[in-house]
Structures are given as C-alpha cells and as structure tokens.
Motif scaffolding. Structure first.
Motif, short mmCIF file in Angstrom:
data_model
loop_
_atom_site.label_atom_id
_atom_site.label_comp_id
_atom_site.label_asym_id
_atom_site.label_seq_id
_atom_site.Cartn_x
_atom_site.Cartn_y
_atom_site.Cartn_z
N PRO A 138 0.83 -1.21 0.00
CA PRO A 138 0.00 0.00 0.00
C PRO A 138 0.86 1.25 0.00
CG PRO A 138 0.16 -0.86 2.22
CD PRO A 138 0.90 -1.83 1.32
N PRO A 139 0.24 2.41 -0.26
CA PRO A 139 0.97 3.69 -0.13
C PRO A 139 1.38 3.89 1.34
CG PRO A 139 -1.10 3.97 -1.33
CD PRO A 139 -1.11 2.59 -0.77
N ALA A 140 2.17 4.93 1.59
CA ALA A 140 2.68 5.22 2.94
C ALA A 140 1.53 5.36 3.95
CB ALA A 140 3.51 6.50 2.92
N PRO B 212 -3.38 -10.30 4.80
CA PRO B 212 -2.05 -9.68 4.66
C PRO B 212 -1.75 -9.04 3.30
CG PRO B 212 -1.87 -11.76 5.80
CD PRO B 212 -3.29 -11.66 5.31
N LYS B 213 -2.48 -9.41 2.25
CA LYS B 213 -2.18 -8.88 0.92
C LYS B 213 -3.26 -7.96 0.36
CE LYS B 213 0.67 -12.79 -0.34
NZ LYS B 213 0.89 -13.90 -1.25
N GLU B 214 -4.38 -7.82 1.06
CA GLU B 214 -5.50 -7.03 0.53
C GLU B 214 -5.92 -5.96 1.54
OE1 GLU B 214 -9.92 -7.80 -1.42
OE2 GLU B 214 -8.88 -9.43 -0.43
N TRP B 215 -5.99 -4.71 1.08
CA TRP B 215 -6.31 -3.60 1.96
C TRP B 215 -7.42 -2.74 1.38
CZ3 TRP B 215 -5.01 0.20 -1.40
CH2 TRP B 215 -3.94 -0.02 -2.27
N THR B 216 -8.02 -1.93 2.26
CA THR B 216 -9.07 -0.99 1.88
C THR B 216 -8.74 0.36 2.48
OG1 THR B 216 -10.72 -2.75 1.89
CG2 THR B 216 -11.55 -0.50 2.00
N ILE B 217 -8.93 1.42 1.70
CA ILE B 217 -8.70 2.79 2.16
C ILE B 217 -10.04 3.52 2.12
CG2 ILE B 217 -7.56 4.98 1.68
CD1 ILE B 217 -5.42 3.32 0.12
N HIS B 218 -10.38 4.16 3.24
CA HIS B 218 -11.58 4.99 3.32
C HIS B 218 -11.20 6.43 3.60
CE1 HIS B 218 -13.63 1.14 4.06
NE2 HIS B 218 -14.71 1.77 3.62
N GLU B 219 -11.86 7.34 2.93
CA GLU B 219 -11.75 8.75 3.24
C GLU B 219 -12.68 9.00 4.43
OE1 GLU B 219 -11.83 12.79 0.66
OE2 GLU B 219 -13.55 11.45 0.39
N MET B 220 -12.10 9.41 5.55
CA MET B 220 -12.87 9.60 6.77
C MET B 220 -13.28 11.06 6.90
SD MET B 220 -12.99 6.53 7.66
CE MET B 220 -13.88 6.74 9.19
N VAL B 221 -14.58 11.26 6.86
CA VAL B 221 -15.18 12.59 6.93
C VAL B 221 -16.12 12.57 8.13
CG1 VAL B 221 -16.69 14.22 5.71
CG2 VAL B 221 -15.04 12.84 4.43
N PRO B 222 -16.12 13.62 8.97
CA PRO B 222 -17.03 13.62 10.12
C PRO B 222 -18.47 13.30 9.70
CG PRO B 222 -15.53 15.47 10.27
CD PRO B 222 -15.31 14.84 8.92
N ASN B 223 -19.09 12.39 10.46
CA ASN B 223 -20.50 11.98 10.28
C ASN B 223 -20.77 11.21 8.99
OD1 ASN B 223 -21.23 13.25 12.75
ND2 ASN B 223 -21.17 15.22 11.66
N ALA B 224 -19.76 10.67 8.32
CA ALA B 224 -19.98 9.90 7.10
C ALA B 224 -20.67 8.57 7.44
CB ALA B 224 -18.67 9.63 6.39
N ARG B 225 -21.62 8.19 6.62
CA ARG B 225 -22.34 6.92 6.81
C ARG B 225 -22.21 5.99 5.60
NH1 ARG B 225 -22.67 8.02 11.64
NH2 ARG B 225 -24.42 9.04 12.63
N GLU B 226 -21.93 6.57 4.42
CA GLU B 226 -21.80 5.79 3.20
C GLU B 226 -20.60 6.30 2.42
OE1 GLU B 226 -25.17 5.32 0.59
OE2 GLU B 226 -26.54 5.75 2.25
N TRP B 227 -19.98 5.39 1.68
CA TRP B 227 -18.84 5.74 0.84
C TRP B 227 -19.10 5.30 -0.59
CZ3 TRP B 227 -18.61 4.73 5.90
CH2 TRP B 227 -17.79 5.53 6.69
#
Length: 116
Positions: free
Chosen positions: A12-14, A91-106
């Motif tokens: 993954p990225p840094a 170990p080989k699969e990751w997920t990145i979420h943009e965390m925004v206050p009060n977010a319920r769906e992405w």
C-alpha cells in the motif's frame, strides 16, 4: 458528495503505523521517514502535514491503531479532520476509506483519485 473508498492488493501507499505521543514522541510511518515531535502542538502540526500529504492512518485491531489515536486527539481538541484510513482484509488485501465527520456511506473510487 459522499466520501470515497478503494481497495487494493500488494504494497500500500505510505501509512502511519503508530503514534507514540508520550513526552518527546514520534510518528512511525511505513514507506517514509518517521517524524519526531516535542510537544502536543508539534504532534498536531505534524499530523496535519501528513494528512495533507495523503499519508493514511491505520485501523486498530487487538490494539489501538493510529486512526484511533487520531480520534482521541481530535476529541481532545474538538477539531475534526478529514483523513485517509487503511485497514487490511488479509495480509495482501487492503481498503482505504476517506474519513469525513459523520460519514455513513462511501462511494467506490480508484487509488489514484483517493490519493490526489
């Protein structure tokens, strides 16, 4: 507009693996140089820089992750930031979420878009 997420495999990225916030502390970063700080204001300044550079924070599991540490810091300051959080499905699969206050769906996106 909904915040975004993406999934990926391999390296993954840094990301921030740990925030050691006691006394003269440090921010441990995988994929970049670690950052040192001498007080809470320096810590907050360094975290803001890392977030601006799109460096992710980790989800906790059996122990607290750097995103959990950030949550406590934001609560203490009553200042909430939008940041990227990374977690692993295995170990080989990751997920990145943009965390925004009060977010319920992405909304699904690409790695390139989430890192820009």
């Amino acid at each position: 507009m909904k915040p975004i997420f993406t999934t990926g495999t391999g390296k993954p990225p840094a990301y921030v693996s740990a925030i050691e916030a006691k006394g003269n502390g440090s921010i441990k970063i995988v994929g970049r140089r670690n950052v040192k700080f001498s007080n809470q204001e320096d810590l907050w300044s360094e975290i803001r820089k890392l977030i601006s550079d799109r460096v992710m924070l980790t989800v906790g599991g059996m122990s607290m992750g750097s995103a959990d540490e950030l949550g406590y810091l934001m609560d203490e300051r009553n200042e909430y930031l939008t940041y990227l959080k990374i977690g692993w499905k295995n170990p080989k699969e990751w997920t990145i979420h943009e965390m925004v206050p009060n977010a319920r769906e992405w909304e699904h996106s690409t790695l390139e878009q989430i890192m820009s």
